[in-house]
Design an enzyme around this catalytic site. Structure first.
Site, PDB file in Angstrom:
ATOM      1  N   LYS A   1      16.360  -5.484  -1.579  1.00 58.67           N
ATOM      2  CA  LYS A   1      15.163  -6.106  -1.805  1.00 58.67           C
ATOM      3  C   LYS A   1      14.079  -5.409  -2.706  1.00 58.67           C
ATOM      4  O   LYS A   1      13.414  -4.376  -2.355  1.00 58.67           O
ATOM      5  CB  LYS A   1      14.466  -6.489  -0.514  1.00 58.67           C
TER       6      LYS A   1
ATOM      7  N   GLU B   1      11.411   6.986   3.366  1.00 57.73           N
ATOM      8  CA  GLU B   1      10.766   7.864   2.374  1.00 57.73           C
ATOM      9  C   GLU B   1       9.637   7.363   2.113  1.00 57.73           C
ATOM     10  O   GLU B   1       9.193   6.219   1.391  1.00 57.73           O
ATOM     11  CB  GLU B   1      11.620   7.913   1.287  1.00 57.73           C
TER      12      GLU B   1
ATOM     13  N   CYS C   1       5.463   9.513  -5.050  1.00 61.41           N
ATOM     14  CA  CYS C   1       5.339   9.735  -3.526  1.00 61.41           C
ATOM     15  C   CYS C   1       5.041  11.333  -3.649  1.00 61.41           C
ATOM     16  O   CYS C   1       4.234  11.848  -2.611  1.00 61.41           O
ATOM     17  CB  CYS C   1       6.611   9.544  -2.902  1.00 61.41           C
TER      18      CYS C   1
ATOM     19  N   GLU D   1      -3.753   9.040   0.080  1.00 59.46           N
ATOM     20  CA  GLU D   1      -2.906   8.930  -0.997  1.00 59.46           C
ATOM     21  C   GLU D   1      -3.358   8.147  -2.041  1.00 59.46           C
ATOM     22  O   GLU D   1      -3.230   6.634  -1.714  1.00 59.46           O
ATOM     23  CB  GLU D   1      -1.299   8.531  -0.446  1.00 59.46           C
TER      24      GLU D   1
HETATM   25  P1  NAI Z   1       4.724  -1.276   0.069  1.00 60.63           P
HETATM   26  O1  NAI Z   1       5.112  -0.470   1.220  1.00 60.63           O
HETATM   27  O2  NAI Z   1       3.913  -2.634   0.768  1.00 60.63           O
HETATM   28  O3  NAI Z   1       5.885  -1.933  -0.705  1.00 60.63           O
HETATM   29  C1  NAI Z   1       7.267  -1.374  -0.805  1.00 60.63           C
HETATM   30  C2  NAI Z   1       8.328  -2.646  -0.718  1.00 60.63           C
HETATM   31  O4  NAI Z   1       8.271  -3.047   0.735  1.00 60.63           O
HETATM   32  C3  NAI Z   1       8.157  -3.623  -1.246  1.00 60.63           C
HETATM   33  O5  NAI Z   1       9.238  -3.931  -1.806  1.00 60.63           O
HETATM   34  C4  NAI Z   1       7.333  -4.603  -0.562  1.00 60.63           C
HETATM   35  O6  NAI Z   1       7.809  -6.028  -0.915  1.00 60.63           O
HETATM   36  C5  NAI Z   1       8.002  -4.267   0.925  1.00 60.63           C
HETATM   37  N1  NAI Z   1       7.594  -4.467   2.016  1.00 60.63           N
HETATM   38  C6  NAI Z   1       6.185  -4.912   2.172  1.00 60.63           C
HETATM   39  N2  NAI Z   1       5.695  -5.354   3.348  1.00 60.63           N
HETATM   40  C7  NAI Z   1       6.743  -5.560   4.028  1.00 60.63           C
HETATM   41  C8  NAI Z   1       7.252  -5.950   5.294  1.00 60.63           C
HETATM   42  N3  NAI Z   1       6.300  -6.551   6.294  1.00 60.63           N
HETATM   43  N4  NAI Z   1       8.571  -5.876   5.761  1.00 60.63           N
HETATM   44  C9  NAI Z   1       9.329  -5.491   4.980  1.00 60.63           C
HETATM   45  N5  NAI Z   1       9.061  -5.045   3.704  1.00 60.63           N
HETATM   46  C10 NAI Z   1       8.067  -5.140   3.292  1.00 60.63           C
HETATM   47  O7  NAI Z   1       3.745  -0.639  -1.056  1.00 60.63           O
HETATM   48  P2  NAI Z   1       2.653  -1.254  -2.058  1.00 60.63           P
HETATM   49  O8  NAI Z   1       1.913  -2.541  -1.247  1.00 60.63           O
HETATM   50  O9  NAI Z   1       3.496  -1.864  -3.059  1.00 60.63           O
HETATM   51  O10 NAI Z   1       1.699  -0.180  -2.391  1.00 60.63           O
HETATM   52  C11 NAI Z   1       0.570   0.304  -1.566  1.00 60.63           C
HETATM   53  C12 NAI Z   1       0.581   1.597  -1.637  1.00 60.63           C
HETATM   54  O11 NAI Z   1       1.787   2.111  -1.029  1.00 60.63           O
HETATM   55  C13 NAI Z   1       0.436   2.599  -2.754  1.00 60.63           C
HETATM   56  O12 NAI Z   1      -0.957   2.299  -3.477  1.00 60.63           O
HETATM   57  C14 NAI Z   1       1.048   3.794  -2.429  1.00 60.63           C
HETATM   58  O13 NAI Z   1      -0.226   4.563  -2.060  1.00 60.63           O
HETATM   59  C15 NAI Z   1       1.858   3.436  -1.545  1.00 60.63           C
HETATM   60  N6  NAI Z   1       3.204   3.543  -2.087  1.00 60.63           N
HETATM   61  C16 NAI Z   1       4.169   4.819  -1.674  1.00 60.63           C
HETATM   62  C17 NAI Z   1       5.332   4.656  -2.226  1.00 60.63           C
HETATM   63  C18 NAI Z   1       6.159   5.891  -2.190  1.00 60.63           C
HETATM   64  O14 NAI Z   1       7.079   5.913  -3.012  1.00 60.63           O
HETATM   65  N7  NAI Z   1       5.866   6.633  -1.486  1.00 60.63           N
HETATM   66  C19 NAI Z   1       5.977   3.750  -3.605  1.00 60.63           C
HETATM   67  C20 NAI Z   1       5.077   2.563  -3.333  1.00 60.63           C
HETATM   68  C21 NAI Z   1       3.733   2.521  -2.830  1.00 60.63           C
END
Ligand code: NAI
Ligand code: MG
Length: 492
Positions: free
Chosen positions: A189, A264, A298, A395
């Protein structure tokens, strides 16, 4: 002032793949719905992508199950799984320019980064795991009695893989590499912000010859497609990269079916500069640490601890280097910083910059939007940052650096560890004793000494504390996708 160029609208050279990949075929979503993906440099719509939800996830899981449970994939020899993965890597090399441009178009990252970092790491990751496919050994075990006991490592089954938008292709490779090498089937996904390169990689996986159902891709939103994958009773494992709060939800939703989970997650990584360091190298390391990928990493080195004696001199050099960074059109080969991925991230980062000022930190570089089109934010540096300020704790996931002054080593170790995260850390010093002390005592999954962001497919990566569960890459990365089976045979 950071120099700047206007973003140009770059049109993709070929028809984009925008459909779901299920059971070896690209198809519309069951609901017929689509969602937009945009070019963050211009805010223009790039494509309408099929929007998967629970119904599509169910079809994808059924296809993956069919290929796994005694189906076509279980019959493929381990060595041939390796050959297929190398074939996929060959096809990525063959389509290198197109993939690099597509990544830059959908994500906004500078073309030089797509070419020199993302794509080479993708190819290397796949080739590395291709080599593992026929080397995932068990053991013979000398148990008591007249028995022959051995272990074997079997694929965990159908893996649901949920990835973010910051490194769309690379996260796909980190997920597919160990999973497909181990013999799992996958349902990926991609993030709703950046689905295009994963879909193109899906086309290449079919071209490479992966059997139907082994690789499935369902773009869509987290709360619908992602949540359905997590809850699906026939998915054995979820590998997730993204935000900690999302991981909490995933853990709760996966508990009914007791799925295996690897996470991660984020970080607030300390980057520690001692007065005895090579300061020019440390300035460069600080820049890479925070500004790579527009700060959307990250493992971003977002807390820069600088020792008292060199603090002012260091900040001066840093600010002048920051102001010389080239911000603008991600397709200009000289560009060092592109736009943030979308408006939500842009707004979040700008609100942290405002909070930094309100709470009394001093903005010595950047601190504002660049231009009026695209989600560009000038590379930003705050000094006079206290550990309890929001910009030192949370973050931000953007080009915002907090510089924090420290006096001595015990103090900086304690302050470096005063965070809920533990993904990465770095130290700059010429004193081997200090380097070892930091490497030993900072609670983080990766510690870089006199370098930053050195990644290799062979080296495990992952977090302590709230930064994750499990490890990706390296031999360790295979653990997430294998079950150990113990077989005991009576010898008389
Ligand atoms: P997110 O964690 O919501 O999204 C990442 C993935 O998870 C996307 O594919 C999203 O569609 C999916 N997702 C979201 N809600 C879900 C659920 N309930 N069940 C299953 N899958 C789900 O991150 P988002 O909203 O894109 O970014 C928000 C913040 O998260 C950023 O500002 C940053 O601080 C952090 N982040 C950290 C990352 C890392 O590599 N550690 C990567 C992306 C975001
Ligand atoms: Mg989210």
């Amino acid at each position: 002032m950071a120099t700047a160029t206007e973003p140009r609208t770059s049109k993709p050279k070929r028809t984009l793949q925008t459909k779901l990949l299920i059971d070896g075929k690209f198809r519309d979503s069951v609901s017929g719905k689509t969602f937009e993906t945009i070019n963050p440099a211009t805010e223009e719509v790039l494509a309408h992508v099929a929007e998967g939800d629970a119904a599509d996830i169910d079809l994808a899981v059924k296809a993956a199950r069919k290929a796994f449970d005694g189906g076509s994939w279980r019959k493929v020899d381990a060595r041939d799984r390796g050959r297929l993965m190398n074939k996929l890597a060959d096809l990525i090399e063959k389509n290198f320019d197109e993939l690099a441009e597509l990544e830059t178009l959908d994500n906004g990252k500078p073309i030089s980064e797509s070419r020199n970092a993302d794509l080479p790491l993708v190819i290397d990751c796949l080739r590395y795991y291709a080599g593992w496919a026929d080397k995932i050994h068990g053991q013979t075990v000398p148990i008591r009695g007249n028995y022959f006991c051995y272990t074997k490592r079997e694929p965990v089954g159908v893996a649901g893989q949920i990835i973010p938008w910051n490194f769309p292709m690379l996260m796909t490779a980190w997920k597919w590499g160990p999973a497909l090498a181990a013999g799992c089937c996958v349902v990926l996904k991609p993030a709703e912000q950046t689905p295009l390169t994963a879909l193109r990689m899906g086309e290449l996986a079919l071209e490479a010859g992966y059997p139907n159902g082994v690789v499935n891709i369902v773009p869509g939103f987290g709360e619908t497609a992602g949540a359905a994958l997590v809850a699906h009773p026939r998915v054995d494992k979820i590998a997730f990269t993204g935000e900690g709060r999302t991981a909490e939800i995933i853990m709760k939703n996966a508990s009914d079916t007791l799925k295996r989970l690897t996470f991660e997650l984020g970080g607030k990584s300390p980057n520690i500069v001692f007065a005895d360091a090579d300061l020019d190298a440390a300035v460069q390391g600080a820049l890479v640490g925070i500004y790579l990928n527009q700060g959307q990493c990250c493992c971003a080195g977002s807390r820069l601890f600088v020792q008292e004696g060199v603090h002012d001199k260091f900040v001066e050099r840093l600010a002048s280097a920051v102001n010389g960074r080239k911000l603008g059109d991600p397709f200009d080969p000289a560009t060092q910083q592109g736009p943030q991925v979308d408006k939500a991230q842009f707004d979040k980062i700008m609100s942290y910059i405002a909070k930094g000022r309100e709470q009394g930190a001093t903005c010595v570089a950047g601190g504002e939007r660049h231009g009026d089109r695209g989600y560009f934010i000038k590379p930003t540096v705050f000094t006079n940052v206290r550990d309890d300020m929001a910009i030192a704790r949370d973050e931000i996931f953007g080009p915002v650096l907090s510089v924090i002054k420290f006096k001595e080593i015990e103090e900086v170790i304690e302050r470096a560890n005063t965070t809920e995260y533990g993904l990465a850390a770095a130290v700059w010093t010429r004193d081997i004793g200090k380097a070892h002390a930091i490497a030993d005592r900072v609670r983080a999954g990766t510690v870089w000494v006199n370098c930053y962001d050195v990644f290799d497919a062979a080296a495990p990566f992952g977090g302590f504390k709230r930064s994750g569960i499990g490890r990706e890459l390296g031999e360790k990365g295979l653990d997430a996708y294998t079950e150990t089976k113990t077989v005991t045979i009576a010898m008389d």
